[in-house]
Design a protein around this motif. Structure first.
Motif, PDB file in Angstrom:
ATOM      1  N   ASN B 124     -28.051   4.099  -3.620  1.00 26.12           N
ATOM      2  CA  ASN B 124     -29.290   4.526  -2.978  1.00 26.12           C
ATOM      3  C   ASN B 124     -29.549   5.980  -3.355  1.00 26.12           C
ATOM      4  O   ASN B 124     -28.902   6.884  -2.838  1.00 26.12           O
ATOM      5  CB  ASN B 124     -29.145   4.383  -1.454  1.00 26.12           C
ATOM      6  CG  ASN B 124     -30.395   4.822  -0.732  1.00 26.12           C
ATOM      7  OD1 ASN B 124     -31.377   5.212  -1.354  1.00 26.12           O
ATOM      8  ND2 ASN B 124     -30.353   4.775   0.591  1.00 26.12           N
ATOM      9  N   PRO B 125     -30.481   6.218  -4.285  1.00 23.82           N
ATOM     10  CA  PRO B 125     -30.672   7.581  -4.781  1.00 23.82           C
ATOM     11  C   PRO B 125     -31.127   8.569  -3.696  1.00 23.82           C
ATOM     12  O   PRO B 125     -31.021   9.771  -3.879  1.00 23.82           O
ATOM     13  CB  PRO B 125     -31.748   7.429  -5.865  1.00 23.82           C
ATOM     14  CG  PRO B 125     -32.359   6.099  -5.643  1.00 23.82           C
ATOM     15  CD  PRO B 125     -31.350   5.248  -4.951  1.00 23.82           C
ATOM     16  N   GLN B 126     -31.604   8.049  -2.562  1.00 29.19           N
ATOM     17  CA  GLN B 126     -32.043   8.960  -1.506  1.00 29.19           C
ATOM     18  C   GLN B 126     -30.889   9.411  -0.615  1.00 29.19           C
ATOM     19  O   GLN B 126     -31.060  10.289   0.221  1.00 29.19           O
ATOM     20  CB  GLN B 126     -33.085   8.274  -0.628  1.00 29.19           C
ATOM     21  CG  GLN B 126     -34.456   8.236  -1.273  1.00 29.19           C
ATOM     22  CD  GLN B 126     -35.497   7.868  -0.252  1.00 29.19           C
ATOM     23  OE1 GLN B 126     -35.367   6.866   0.437  1.00 29.19           O
ATOM     24  NE2 GLN B 126     -36.531   8.671  -0.137  1.00 29.19           N
ATOM     25  N   SER B 127     -29.732   8.774  -0.801  1.00 27.24           N
ATOM     26  CA  SER B 127     -28.610   9.090   0.082  1.00 27.24           C
ATOM     27  C   SER B 127     -27.613   9.994  -0.620  1.00 27.24           C
ATOM     28  O   SER B 127     -27.082   9.647  -1.671  1.00 27.24           O
ATOM     29  CB  SER B 127     -27.921   7.802   0.520  1.00 27.24           C
ATOM     30  OG  SER B 127     -26.704   8.098   1.161  1.00 27.24           O
ATOM     31  N   ILE B 128     -27.348  11.143  -0.019  1.00 28.78           N
ATOM     32  CA  ILE B 128     -26.377  12.069  -0.627  1.00 28.78           C
ATOM     33  C   ILE B 128     -24.992  11.437  -0.651  1.00 28.78           C
ATOM     34  O   ILE B 128     -24.201  11.653  -1.557  1.00 28.78           O
ATOM     35  CB  ILE B 128     -26.382  13.424   0.130  1.00 28.78           C
ATOM     36  CG1 ILE B 128     -25.399  14.426  -0.489  1.00 28.78           C
ATOM     37  CG2 ILE B 128     -26.045  13.286   1.596  1.00 28.78           C
ATOM     38  CD1 ILE B 128     -25.807  15.001  -1.789  1.00 28.78           C
ATOM     39  N   PHE B 129     -24.719  10.596   0.355  1.00 30.25           N
ATOM     40  CA  PHE B 129     -23.424   9.912   0.427  1.00 30.25           C
ATOM     41  C   PHE B 129     -23.259   8.967  -0.770  1.00 30.25           C
ATOM     42  O   PHE B 129     -22.188   8.830  -1.355  1.00 30.25           O
ATOM     43  CB  PHE B 129     -23.345   9.123   1.739  1.00 30.25           C
ATOM     44  CG  PHE B 129     -21.964   9.043   2.326  1.00 30.25           C
ATOM     45  CD1 PHE B 129     -20.832   9.044   1.526  1.00 30.25           C
ATOM     46  CD2 PHE B 129     -21.802   8.966   3.707  1.00 30.25           C
ATOM     47  CE1 PHE B 129     -19.575   8.959   2.090  1.00 30.25           C
ATOM     48  CE2 PHE B 129     -20.546   8.892   4.273  1.00 30.25           C
ATOM     49  CZ  PHE B 129     -19.438   8.892   3.465  1.00 30.25           C
ATOM     50  N   SER B 130     -24.367   8.309  -1.151  1.00 25.15           N
ATOM     51  CA  SER B 130     -24.338   7.396  -2.279  1.00 25.15           C
ATOM     52  C   SER B 130     -24.066   8.163  -3.573  1.00 25.15           C
ATOM     53  O   SER B 130     -23.299   7.721  -4.425  1.00 25.15           O
ATOM     54  CB  SER B 130     -25.673   6.652  -2.346  1.00 25.15           C
ATOM     55  OG  SER B 130     -25.573   5.525  -3.157  1.00 25.15           O
ATOM     56  N   GLY B 178     -23.290  18.464   1.962  1.00 29.00           N
ATOM     57  CA  GLY B 178     -24.652  17.973   2.134  1.00 29.00           C
ATOM     58  C   GLY B 178     -24.732  16.798   3.097  1.00 29.00           C
ATOM     59  O   GLY B 178     -25.725  16.634   3.807  1.00 29.00           O
ATOM     60  N   ILE B 179     -23.680  15.978   3.142  1.00 30.35           N
ATOM     61  CA  ILE B 179     -23.664  14.850   4.073  1.00 30.35           C
ATOM     62  C   ILE B 179     -23.951  15.361   5.482  1.00 30.35           C
ATOM     63  O   ILE B 179     -24.671  14.740   6.253  1.00 30.35           O
ATOM     64  CB  ILE B 179     -22.289  14.141   4.038  1.00 30.35           C
ATOM     65  CG1 ILE B 179     -22.122  13.429   2.698  1.00 30.35           C
ATOM     66  CG2 ILE B 179     -22.151  13.152   5.184  1.00 30.35           C
ATOM     67  CD1 ILE B 179     -20.765  12.773   2.525  1.00 30.35           C
TER      68      ILE B 179
END
Lengths: 232, 387
Positions: B124-130, B178-179
């Motif tokens: 998921n490119p919108q998720s920093i965790f991803s 960032g998370i």
């Protein structure tokens, strides 16, 4: 195994794998035409003046309909009281705000949280890895983690969730798709909750929102909630 | 002067006893994880208000330690400080191991750990965790290539990969920050300073851990360690401690100055709860001020190792402060109102670390330990001992 058989089996495996998502795709296309249609934008307006302190009807109906795990809430009746002397307390039901720009969908690692075309935010419980990042970012505390395996099922038609995934209010999506109202809306004895299509100017919810008196919880956070409150 | 690297013998009784103890601890940790996986997270201290507990603290702690020791390894390979070459290999190896440990802690904490691979199938490119999933796995790969280049003595490649590794380490740890920093709904999480202060804490704790492990490993394997090397690292450590303190000061002063975040900051710093204790006593006093003073006035290996241990402990306190109080503090749904509900809305949450989580964390640490000593046995990580 000779080379020819190997190739045949290989081709078969590849073809089956490629076909795997096909039924899903078909049902998705069908869904577009019928229920989960982008023309709809489901929303809720709750008149808190009609809400009674100590009443648990909406919570009970929700729990029964959705097999909500013990200790978790898809809807809960909170009480708010202004921090001023002699203020009156006010009951208010809190549920997933079905945000139009949902933080939970944004952060989900595996896209298990997603927004349906009609704006309902859902969780694919078969994909959720249980990392709980969505619970961290949801400002409305709408999400609960299934901490424990539970056996009790109140509604056999509704899915049961295994432990280790996140659950939350889905606006009773299976009822909506059948043309019914969400369980809490239907159960409320005082008709405090109305539910409908915000895109349809003739719907009750759209009219109530158009009065300009309906407020949302913390719209300043920018997630664009679709649950509105009257009488706050 | 050329540095020769050797393996350790790894045949002494002590070696096998250590291996055995670590093995038992690792098994205990894995059994705790098995219980969590089969029975559910109700066995932990986590709850719906505090869904992230000790495993997440350990995860970001290990990532920090990893990034720190990787940056240290680059002192010789990238910045040309050849006097540090003796520990460059072991520092890279340690960096890779600590990241493996971090991922293990994170993976075992998942509600459905068997689905971990989905994180690679559905980015998921919108998720920093991803993004971090990608950063972490590529980081380990970079460490492996970096080590390979070091073993083959390909100095140009070492320099190139080393540079990439430093950038990656900073990226990985900034992403981890960032998370938390990107979480706009939580006052104690949301901050643009989180990524850089994560890097600062990574450098201080990573340097601390590297000092401890160097002294310990060289002593146990009877190798000669140049004291100047440790003195050099201790000077770096003082600088890193001060940078961490600087970030903490800037962040908290900014927060407490703004009326909107005054209450949250007051809760963390001055309300007299356990978090204040961890912050002021654990992080600021024991973990920063005391070691900084010792490092200034005492120039002996023993004192340096002691202060390094304090710093490593202090950063663990810092990780605790980052993860827990931000969740315990209820999110403000109705500013200016008192809120109460059966779901603890408006109420302070609580998180008490369960024994199960502690055993799991110790188990992960033991697994890193096993891989560390086995690595010393099978690969020439350590410089040749001076007879």
């Amino acid at each position: 195994m000779d080379r020819r058989t190997f190739l045949k089996i290989g081709a078969g495996v590849v073809a089956t794998t490629a076909m795997g998502p096909l039924p899903q795709l078909v049902s998705c296309l069908q869904a577009k035409e019928t229920k989960a249609c982008a023309k709809n934008k489901w929303g809720m307006v709750i008149d808190v003046a009609k809400c009674v302190e100590g009443c648990t009807v909406c919570m009970d109906a929700c729990r029964k309909e959705n097999n909500v795990s013990a200790g978790n809430y898809w809807i809960r009746l909170a009480t708010i009281k202004p921090k001023v002397p002699n203020a009156k307390s006010q009951p208010i039901p809190l549920l997933c705000n079905q945000c139009d720009d949902p933080f939970c969908v944004k952060v989900c690692l595996v896209k298990a949280s997603f927004k349906r075309q009609d704006g309902i935010v859902l969780i694919d419980e078969h994909r959720c890895i249980g990392c709980r990042y969505c619970m961290i970012v949801c400002p409305y505390k709408s999400r609960s983690f299934v901490f424990k395996h539970y056996e009790e099922i109140t509604n056999p038609d509704s899915p049961k969730r295994q432990h280790g995934v996140v659950e939350k209010c889905d606006f009773c999506v299976s009822r909506i798709d059948k043309g019914l109202m969400p369980a809490c809306v239907e159960a409320c004895p005082n008709k405090a909750m109305s539910f409908g299509n915000l895109n349809d100017p003739n719907s009750e919810v759209a009219k109530l929102v158009a009065t300009g008196k309906a407020q949302r919880i913390r719209p300043d956070l920018g997630s664009k909630p679709k649950v509105y409150y009257l009488g706050l | 002067m050329k540095t020769y690297f050797t393996k350790i013998e790894g045949k002494s009784n002590g070696f096998y006893i250590l291996l055995g103890i670590l093995g038992v601890l690792a098994m205990a940790g894995l059994y705790s994880s098995y219980l969590m996986f089969t029975k559910g997270h109700y066995l932990t201290g986590m709850n719906n208000q505090v869904p992230w507990g000790l495993p997440i603290i350990i995860t970001i702690y290990f990532i920090g330690l990893s990034a720190g020791s990787l940056v240290l390894s680059s002192l010789s390979s990238v910045f040309g400080k050849t006097e540090y070459k003796g520990f460059s290999r072991i520092a890279v190896y340690l960096a890779a191991l600590l990241l493996v440990g971090a991922l293990l802690s994170l993976g075992l904490d998942l509600g459905r750990p068997e689905r971990i691979m989905l994180a690679f199938f559905y980015l998921n490119p919108q998720s920093i965790f991803s993004w971090n999933g990608f950063l972490y796995s590529s980081y380990i790969l970079i460490c492996v290539v970096y080590l390979w280049a070091m073993f083959k003595e390909k100095d140009k490649l070492v320099k190139a990969i080393g540079t990439l590794a430093v950038i990656w380490a900073i990226g990985v740890h900034s992403g981890t920050g960032g998370i938390f920093g990107f979480t706009s709904g939580r006052e104690l999480y949301h901050s643009p300073l989180t990524p850089p202060s994560f890097v600062a804490a990574a450098l201080s704790s990573g340097t601390g851990l590297t000092i401890i492990l160097l002294v310990l490993t060289f002593k146990v394997t009877r190798r000669f360690l140049d004291p100047q090397l440790i003195f050099g690292l201790s000077r770096l450590l003082i600088a890193f401690i001060l940078v961490v303190l600087y970030f903490l000061a800037v962040e908290n002063l900014t927060r407490i100055y703004s009326p909107a975040s005054y209450e949250a900051t007051h809760f963390l710093l001055f309300s007299g709860n356990v978090y204040c204790l961890v912050f002021w006593v654990g992080l600021i006093f024991i973990g920063s001020i005391v070691p900084a003073i010792i490092l200034f006035i005492k120039k002996s290996i023993g004192w340096i190792v002691f202060s390094s241990a304090l710093v490593v402990f202090g950063v663990l306190c810092e990780r605790f402060i980052i993860v827990i109080p931000g969740q315990v503090l209820p999110s403000e749904l109705f500013p200016g109102y008192e809120v109460s509900s059966p779901f603890m809305d408006g109420a302070m949450g609580s998180y008490i670390i369960s024994p199960l989580e502690i055993i799991q964390a110790v188990g992960v640490l033991a697994i890193i330990g096993i891989l560390y000593i086995l690595g010393l046995k099978f690969f020439a990580f350590l410089p040749e001992g001076k007879k």
